[in-house]
Motif scaffolding. Sequence first.
Motif, PDB file in Angstrom:
ATOM      1  N   TRP A  83       0.689  -1.229  -0.127  1.00 19.93           N
ATOM      2  CA  TRP A  83       0.130   0.098  -0.211  1.00 19.93           C
ATOM      3  C   TRP A  83       1.038   1.306   0.102  1.00 19.93           C
ATOM      4  CZ3 TRP A  83      -4.960  -0.254  -0.641  1.00 19.93           C
ATOM      5  CH2 TRP A  83      -5.712  -1.696  -0.471  1.00 19.93           C
ATOM      6  N   PHE A  84       0.581   2.019  -0.880  1.00 20.63           N
ATOM      7  CA  PHE A  84       1.062   3.534  -0.968  1.00 20.63           C
ATOM      8  C   PHE A  84       0.062   4.579  -0.874  1.00 20.63           C
ATOM      9  CE2 PHE A  84       5.409   2.262  -2.740  1.00 20.63           C
ATOM     10  CZ  PHE A  84       5.219   0.933  -2.707  1.00 20.63           C
ATOM     11  N   ARG A  85       0.658   5.492  -0.245  1.00 20.74           N
ATOM     12  CA  ARG A  85      -0.317   6.808  -0.112  1.00 20.74           C
ATOM     13  C   ARG A  85      -0.011   7.895  -1.159  1.00 20.74           C
ATOM     14  NH1 ARG A  85      -0.184   9.024   5.749  1.00 20.74           N
ATOM     15  NH2 ARG A  85      -0.040   6.951   6.424  1.00 20.74           N
ATOM     16  N   GLN A  86      -0.729   8.693  -1.501  1.00 20.61           N
ATOM     17  CA  GLN A  86      -0.337   9.943  -1.860  1.00 20.61           C
ATOM     18  C   GLN A  86      -1.310  11.408  -1.805  1.00 20.61           C
ATOM     19  OE1 GLN A  86      -0.044   9.922  -6.168  1.00 20.61           O
ATOM     20  NE2 GLN A  86       1.289  11.621  -6.220  1.00 20.61           N
TER      21      GLN A  86
ATOM     22  N   MET B  78      -5.099   9.546  -0.767  1.00 26.43           N
ATOM     23  CA  MET B  78      -5.464   8.278  -1.697  1.00 26.43           C
ATOM     24  C   MET B  78      -4.476   7.482  -1.473  1.00 26.43           C
ATOM     25  SD  MET B  78      -7.829   7.639  -3.746  1.00 26.43           S
ATOM     26  CE  MET B  78      -8.185   9.342  -4.894  1.00 26.43           C
ATOM     27  N   TYR B  79      -5.161   6.018  -1.323  1.00 22.41           N
ATOM     28  CA  TYR B  79      -4.275   4.994  -1.042  1.00 22.41           C
ATOM     29  C   TYR B  79      -4.244   3.929  -2.158  1.00 22.41           C
ATOM     30  CZ  TYR B  79      -3.461   6.135   3.729  1.00 22.41           C
ATOM     31  OH  TYR B  79      -3.088   7.012   4.932  1.00 22.41           O
ATOM     32  N   TYR B  80      -2.886   3.662  -2.585  1.00 21.96           N
ATOM     33  CA  TYR B  80      -2.986   2.702  -3.771  1.00 21.96           C
ATOM     34  C   TYR B  80      -2.394   1.416  -3.290  1.00 21.96           C
ATOM     35  CZ  TYR B  80      -3.773   7.200  -6.342  1.00 21.96           C
ATOM     36  OH  TYR B  80      -4.107   8.186  -6.859  1.00 21.96           O
ATOM     37  N   CYS B  81      -3.117   0.309  -4.073  1.00 21.29           N
ATOM     38  CA  CYS B  81      -2.528  -0.997  -3.892  1.00 21.29           C
ATOM     39  C   CYS B  81      -1.454  -1.188  -5.088  1.00 21.29           C
ATOM     40  CB  CYS B  81      -3.686  -1.903  -3.920  1.00 21.29           C
ATOM     41  SG  CYS B  81      -3.098  -3.620  -4.121  1.00 21.29           S
TER      42      CYS B  81
ATOM     43  N   SER C  56       8.395   3.418  -4.957  1.00 21.98           N
ATOM     44  CA  SER C  56       7.488   2.751  -5.796  1.00 21.98           C
ATOM     45  C   SER C  56       8.053   2.314  -7.171  1.00 21.98           C
ATOM     46  CB  SER C  56       6.333   4.077  -6.321  1.00 21.98           C
ATOM     47  OG  SER C  56       7.200   5.212  -6.799  1.00 21.98           O
ATOM     48  N   GLY C  57       9.289   2.595  -7.275  1.00 19.38           N
ATOM     49  CA  GLY C  57       9.951   2.303  -8.580  1.00 19.38           C
ATOM     50  C   GLY C  57       9.905   1.061  -9.290  1.00 19.38           C
ATOM     51  N   GLN C  58       9.688  -0.082  -8.700  1.00 18.90           N
ATOM     52  CA  GLN C  58       9.813  -1.649  -9.281  1.00 18.90           C
ATOM     53  C   GLN C  58       8.279  -2.039  -9.504  1.00 18.90           C
ATOM     54  OE1 GLN C  58      13.076  -3.894  -8.028  1.00 18.90           O
ATOM     55  NE2 GLN C  58      11.969  -5.969  -8.117  1.00 18.90           N
TER      56      GLN C  58
ATOM     57  N   GLN D  45      -9.957   6.463  -1.331  1.00 17.65           N
ATOM     58  CA  GLN D  45      -9.710   7.693  -0.657  1.00 17.65           C
ATOM     59  C   GLN D  45      -9.915   7.514   0.981  1.00 17.65           C
ATOM     60  OE1 GLN D  45      -8.555  10.820  -1.550  1.00 17.65           O
ATOM     61  NE2 GLN D  45      -8.451  11.435   0.612  1.00 17.65           N
ATOM     62  N   VAL D  46      -8.852   7.996   1.586  1.00 19.85           N
ATOM     63  CA  VAL D  46      -9.223   7.842   3.233  1.00 19.85           C
ATOM     64  C   VAL D  46      -9.099   9.265   3.768  1.00 19.85           C
ATOM     65  CG1 VAL D  46      -8.080   6.858   5.156  1.00 19.85           C
ATOM     66  CG2 VAL D  46      -8.174   5.541   3.313  1.00 19.85           C
ATOM     67  N   THR D  47     -10.106   9.514   4.336  1.00 19.19           N
ATOM     68  CA  THR D  47     -10.283  11.034   5.063  1.00 19.19           C
ATOM     69  C   THR D  47     -10.435  11.004   6.515  1.00 19.19           C
ATOM     70  OG1 THR D  47     -10.935  11.761   2.857  1.00 19.19           O
ATOM     71  CG2 THR D  47     -11.307  12.928   4.978  1.00 19.19           C
ATOM     72  N   VAL D  48      -9.405  11.602   7.099  1.00 21.29           N
ATOM     73  CA  VAL D  48      -9.407  11.521   8.534  1.00 21.29           C
ATOM     74  C   VAL D  48      -9.726  12.929   9.159  1.00 21.29           C
ATOM     75  CG1 VAL D  48      -8.351  10.708  10.781  1.00 21.29           C
ATOM     76  CG2 VAL D  48      -7.812   9.590   8.611  1.00 21.29           C
TER      77      VAL D  48
END
Length: 127
Positions: A36-39, A93-96, A111-113, A122-125
């Motif tokens: 999981w990555f977030r942006q 925004m969370y990406y798989c 994220s490069g590979q 989207q996750v909103t806190v």
Amino acid sequence: QVHLVESGGGSVQTGGSLRLSCIASQYTGGYYYMGWFRQAPGKEREGDAVTYTGSNATWYDDSVKGRFTISRDNAKSTVYLQMANLKHEDTAMYYCAADFSGRFNSRPLTSGQYTDWGQGTQVTVSS
């Protein structure tokens, strides 16, 4: 072609919890990295948690250690991210992402590979 399909995002208050899910549909290959990555707006994409299906290895960014837990169900090609004690700064925004290359990934939280990405959830806190 493998598709990564995420679910589980939403809006919570500070201190709340969410669980994200990601299924790698139509994948029939060998071991792979998945995570999981977030942006957040105006920021670069950054890794939160990654797991390798060929071992018990997991990696966490320091900012989420102790709060987020990555787990998987290999039989279902599904990875989960249990997020607890959410903070306002977790809003993003969370990406798989998945690395099906079969190569050793020396920097799994970057994220490069990763060549396969989900559409994001989207996750909103709110405080």
